[in-house]
Design a protein around this motif. Structure first.
Motif, PDB file in Angstrom:
ATOM      1  N   GLY A  12       0.841  -1.195   0.000  1.00 53.54           N
ATOM      2  CA  GLY A  12       0.000   0.000   0.000  1.00 53.54           C
ATOM      3  C   GLY A  12       0.873   1.240   0.000  1.00 53.54           C
ATOM      4  O   GLY A  12       2.033   1.188   0.413  1.00 53.54           O
ATOM      5  N   VAL A  13       0.315   2.354  -0.504  1.00 52.48           N
ATOM      6  CA  VAL A  13       1.073   3.608  -0.526  1.00 52.48           C
ATOM      7  C   VAL A  13       0.195   4.764  -0.058  1.00 52.48           C
ATOM      8  O   VAL A  13      -1.037   4.693  -0.143  1.00 52.48           O
ATOM      9  CB  VAL A  13       1.621   3.945  -1.946  1.00 52.48           C
ATOM     10  CG1 VAL A  13       2.550   2.849  -2.452  1.00 52.48           C
ATOM     11  CG2 VAL A  13       0.490   4.215  -2.938  1.00 52.48           C
ATOM     12  N   ALA A  36      -1.758   4.986   3.606  1.00 50.10           N
ATOM     13  CA  ALA A  36      -1.081   3.749   3.202  1.00 50.10           C
ATOM     14  C   ALA A  36      -1.731   2.528   3.861  1.00 50.10           C
ATOM     15  O   ALA A  36      -1.909   1.483   3.224  1.00 50.10           O
ATOM     16  CB  ALA A  36       0.404   3.821   3.544  1.00 50.10           C
ATOM     17  N   LEU A  37      -2.086   2.671   5.149  1.00 50.30           N
ATOM     18  CA  LEU A  37      -2.750   1.558   5.850  1.00 50.30           C
ATOM     19  C   LEU A  37      -4.082   1.229   5.177  1.00 50.30           C
ATOM     20  O   LEU A  37      -4.407   0.055   4.952  1.00 50.30           O
ATOM     21  CB  LEU A  37      -2.987   1.931   7.324  1.00 50.30           C
ATOM     22  CG  LEU A  37      -1.749   1.958   8.235  1.00 50.30           C
ATOM     23  CD1 LEU A  37      -2.052   2.712   9.525  1.00 50.30           C
ATOM     24  CD2 LEU A  37      -1.247   0.541   8.542  1.00 50.30           C
ATOM     25  N   ASP A  38      -4.833   2.266   4.823  1.00 47.04           N
ATOM     26  CA  ASP A  38      -6.121   2.066   4.150  1.00 47.04           C
ATOM     27  C   ASP A  38      -5.934   1.436   2.777  1.00 47.04           C
ATOM     28  O   ASP A  38      -6.669   0.534   2.382  1.00 47.04           O
ATOM     29  CB  ASP A  38      -6.857   3.409   3.984  1.00 47.04           C
ATOM     30  CG  ASP A  38      -7.409   3.931   5.304  1.00 47.04           C
ATOM     31  OD1 ASP A  38      -7.379   3.146   6.281  1.00 47.04           O
ATOM     32  OD2 ASP A  38      -7.843   5.096   5.360  1.00 47.04           O
ATOM     33  N   ALA A 215       4.972  14.481   3.588  1.00 51.58           N
ATOM     34  CA  ALA A 215       5.219  13.121   4.067  1.00 51.58           C
ATOM     35  C   ALA A 215       4.719  12.115   3.043  1.00 51.58           C
ATOM     36  O   ALA A 215       3.879  12.436   2.192  1.00 51.58           O
ATOM     37  CB  ALA A 215       4.532  12.900   5.411  1.00 51.58           C
ATOM     38  N   ALA A 216       5.257  10.911   3.115  1.00 54.03           N
ATOM     39  CA  ALA A 216       4.832   9.819   2.240  1.00 54.03           C
ATOM     40  C   ALA A 216       4.997   8.519   3.009  1.00 54.03           C
ATOM     41  O   ALA A 216       5.834   8.433   3.920  1.00 54.03           O
ATOM     42  CB  ALA A 216       5.673   9.785   0.974  1.00 54.03           C
ATOM     43  N   ALA A 217       4.190   7.510   2.658  1.00 54.79           N
ATOM     44  CA  ALA A 217       4.244   6.243   3.405  1.00 54.79           C
ATOM     45  C   ALA A 217       4.052   5.052   2.481  1.00 54.79           C
ATOM     46  O   ALA A 217       3.401   5.159   1.439  1.00 54.79           O
ATOM     47  CB  ALA A 217       3.158   6.237   4.490  1.00 54.79           C
ATOM     48  N   VAL A 218       4.654   3.937   2.860  1.00 50.77           N
ATOM     49  CA  VAL A 218       4.420   2.666   2.161  1.00 50.77           C
ATOM     50  C   VAL A 218       4.223   1.563   3.193  1.00 50.77           C
ATOM     51  O   VAL A 218       4.775   1.628   4.294  1.00 50.77           O
ATOM     52  CB  VAL A 218       5.593   2.264   1.227  1.00 50.77           C
ATOM     53  CG1 VAL A 218       5.732   3.212   0.048  1.00 50.77           C
ATOM     54  CG2 VAL A 218       6.926   2.174   1.982  1.00 50.77           C
ATOM     55  N   ILE A 219       3.431   0.575   2.818  1.00 49.21           N
ATOM     56  CA  ILE A 219       3.320  -0.639   3.623  1.00 49.21           C
ATOM     57  C   ILE A 219       4.133  -1.702   2.895  1.00 49.21           C
ATOM     58  O   ILE A 219       3.842  -2.033   1.735  1.00 49.21           O
ATOM     59  CB  ILE A 219       1.852  -1.133   3.739  1.00 49.21           C
ATOM     60  CG1 ILE A 219       0.941  -0.045   4.306  1.00 49.21           C
ATOM     61  CG2 ILE A 219       1.787  -2.418   4.571  1.00 49.21           C
ATOM     62  CD1 ILE A 219       1.162   0.305   5.752  1.00 49.21           C
ATOM     63  N   LEU A 220       5.175  -2.193   3.549  1.00 49.84           N
ATOM     64  CA  LEU A 220       5.984  -3.264   2.976  1.00 49.84           C
ATOM     65  C   LEU A 220       5.560  -4.577   3.638  1.00 49.84           C
ATOM     66  O   LEU A 220       5.224  -4.595   4.829  1.00 49.84           O
ATOM     67  CB  LEU A 220       7.473  -3.019   3.212  1.00 49.84           C
ATOM     68  CG  LEU A 220       8.051  -1.736   2.608  1.00 49.84           C
ATOM     69  CD1 LEU A 220       9.559  -1.668   2.844  1.00 49.84           C
ATOM     70  CD2 LEU A 220       7.742  -1.619   1.118  1.00 49.84           C
ATOM     71  N   VAL A 347       6.925   5.317  -8.091  1.00 54.70           N
ATOM     72  CA  VAL A 347       7.239   4.186  -8.972  1.00 54.70           C
ATOM     73  C   VAL A 347       6.166   3.105  -8.838  1.00 54.70           C
ATOM     74  O   VAL A 347       5.715   2.534  -9.843  1.00 54.70           O
ATOM     75  CB  VAL A 347       8.662   3.648  -8.653  1.00 54.70           C
ATOM     76  CG1 VAL A 347       8.858   2.263  -9.240  1.00 54.70           C
ATOM     77  CG2 VAL A 347       9.720   4.590  -9.199  1.00 54.70           C
ATOM     78  N   SER A 348       5.709   2.841  -7.634  1.00 54.16           N
ATOM     79  CA  SER A 348       4.658   1.832  -7.428  1.00 54.16           C
ATOM     80  C   SER A 348       3.385   2.232  -8.159  1.00 54.16           C
ATOM     81  O   SER A 348       2.756   1.409  -8.833  1.00 54.16           O
ATOM     82  CB  SER A 348       4.360   1.669  -5.933  1.00 54.16           C
ATOM     83  OG  SER A 348       5.501   1.213  -5.255  1.00 54.16           O
TER      84      SER A 348
END
Lengths: 386, 100
Positions: A12-13, A36-38, A215-220, A347-348
């Motif tokens: 997720g992003v 990102a969580l959503d 800010a930016a977030a990813v779920i790995l 990129v994602s």
């Protein structure tokens, strides 16, 4: 059947608008993290890695990992901050990837951000310059001045023109105009770049990225966990990290960044992909000259040839190898801790076909390159959808 | 006086900055050499200066004849790439002047 490859899923992003924002760091980080969580559809994570350089200097806040884990209701997830100045985002992704590959975490939230507009430009410059060697710093050296040394040296060595560097700013502003999250949405011309105020001769204000909040977030996630949530998602196929001197003038050439080369070799080897396989790139264009130097060090262009790429349209959205489709640091903005994470977000999204007006057609393999200082620490990742 | 250069006793690599270990061979032992002559390899005029610096601030990078590069304050009227220069150190700052 379980997959045993050493890939990490981007499940997720989340990203919000870069620019001058009224919110503080914790709210900016929270906003992207929740997105990102959503997007991933996960309720809990094993680990929360925050990428941020200077919460202490900008807002007098430390313990950002602990604050955020509570704010997001993610206790008892392991939470901490990873700091590598401008390369914090890439470093945080590197750390979280390794947690997942080691099996210590199944799902990790990486969120990067910076609140910078609390200070005036000279003070921001002071904070950012703290990565540099003490003796260099005593002379008044800044990160932008290192880019100027590099640009003058590169232009003389390879015959690059001032116009060619300006065309990188023009391209990245154009891309930014199509990105709703970008700090600058305004298109500019070569003439405007070349007549803008000098920051560090021969580079001008439009050669440099702005000071931004964001800010930016990813779920790995572990690939086998990710498969329970989605059929199709991007994976980090290979990631590399390398360091080099924090006194860049020591290098054999002022236009080289050996750590980019090394980190790229690691990422290419791990992903079994090479520079010719890459379709889209997000790289660390703190200044226009850095887009040139980094693209050469990544092996995308021969040494001394990168400057022609933007001018000839090769790196434009509709070119053979689009670079910085998001607008890059130049136009999207560079909230320091956010940058490396935002690159993976872009990129994602490109690989999933979610970029709207700035969507690149048929992009299969993406690359991110996040740099701390002036090449002191570099993360390179190769990303693909499976 | 010139600028100090730290020369690795084992492999001879020159460093303009003091280090605990040689990057090339790992040796912790260095000889100090005073260097002054070199070639101007880049320069800039900084208009966006940090706190406490006057604008414009003119800085150059010199490749020393003994190896290594140093940054210094430009004390040259009309700097050109490749100029022969002398670097002197005063109050912990390097100054770049024309070679005689």
């Amino acid at each position: 059947m379980s997959i045993t490859v050493r890939w990490v899923a981007v499940l997720g992003v989340g990203i919000s608008r870069f620019g001058k924002r009224s919110e503080g760091l914790i709210d900016l980080l929270s906003e992207s993290a929740v997105m990102a969580l959503d997007d991933a559809g996960v309720e809990q994570v094993d680990e929360l890695v925050v990428a941020n350089m200077a919460s202490g200097e900008f807002e007098g806040v430390s313990g950002v990992g602990s604050i955020l884990v509570s704010r997001l209701g993610l206790e008892p997830a392991r939470a901490y901050k990873v700091e590598a100045t401008s390369g914090s985002g890439g470093a945080a992704i590197y750390v979280a990837s390794n947690s997942i590959l080691s099996g210590m975490s199944k799902v990790a939230l990486v969120v990067g951000g910076e609140k910078m507009t609390t200070k005036e430009t000279p003070e921001v410059s002071e904070v950012i310059a703290s990565i540099l060697d003490e003796d260099d710093r005593a002379h008044g050296l800044t990160l932008p001045s290192l880019a100027a040394f590099s640009a003058r040296n590169y232009m003389r060595e390879f015959g690059a023109t001032r116009e060619s560097l300006a065309s990188i700013a023009v391209k990245n502003h154009y891309n930014g105009s199509l990105n709703p999250h970008a700090h600058f949405r305004k298109r500019i011309t070569i003439e405007e770049v070349l007549s803008s105020p000098i920051v560090c001769d021969p580079l001008r204000i439009y050669d440099y990225c702005p000071i931004s909040d964001g800010a930016a977030a990813v779920i790995l996630a572990d690939i086998n966990v990710a498969k329970k949530y989605r059929d199709k998602f991007p994976v980090i196929r290979g990631i590399g990290y390398a360091s080099d001197t924090n006194s860049p003038i020591e290098r054999d050439f002022l236009f080289e960044m050996p750590a980019v080369r090394r980190a790229a070799e690691m990422a290419y080897a791990a992903s079994k992909r090479g520079p010719r396989d890459i379709d889209i790139v997000e790289l660390h264009d703190m200044a226009t000259i850095l887009e040139v130097i980094i693209s050469e060090e990544l092996g995308l262009f021969e040494r001394g040839r990168g400057w022609k790429a933007a001018e000839e349209g090769v790196t434009s959205l509709d070119g053979e190898l689009p670079i910085n489709t998001s607008g890059g640091l130049k136009a999207k903005g560079h909230p320091i801790g956010a940058t490396g994470v935002a690159q993976l977000v872009e990129v994602s999204m490109q690989l999933l076909g979610e970029c709207g007006e700035r969507q690149v057609q048929d992009a299969k393999v993406g690359l991110t390159c996040n740099v701390s200082g002036f090449g002191a620490g570099v993360t390179v990742a190769v990303v693909e959808v499976i | 006086m010139g600028v100090p250069l730290f020369i690795c006793r084992r492999c001879g690599r020159a460093y303009p900055k003091q280090r605990y270990r040689c990057r090339r061979c790992g040796s912790p032992e260095f000889n100090v050499l005073e260097a002054s002559h070199g070639k101007l390899v880049s320069f800039t005029e900084i208009h966006a200066v940090r706190v406490g610096f006057k604008r414009p601030l003119r800085l150059g990078v010199v490749e020393l004849d003994n190896g290594g590069k140093v940054v210094g304050i430009l004390d040259l009227a009309d700097p050109k790439m490749g100029d022969r220069v002398v670097v002197t150190r005063n109050s912990n700052l390097n100054f770049i002047k024309p070679a005689d």
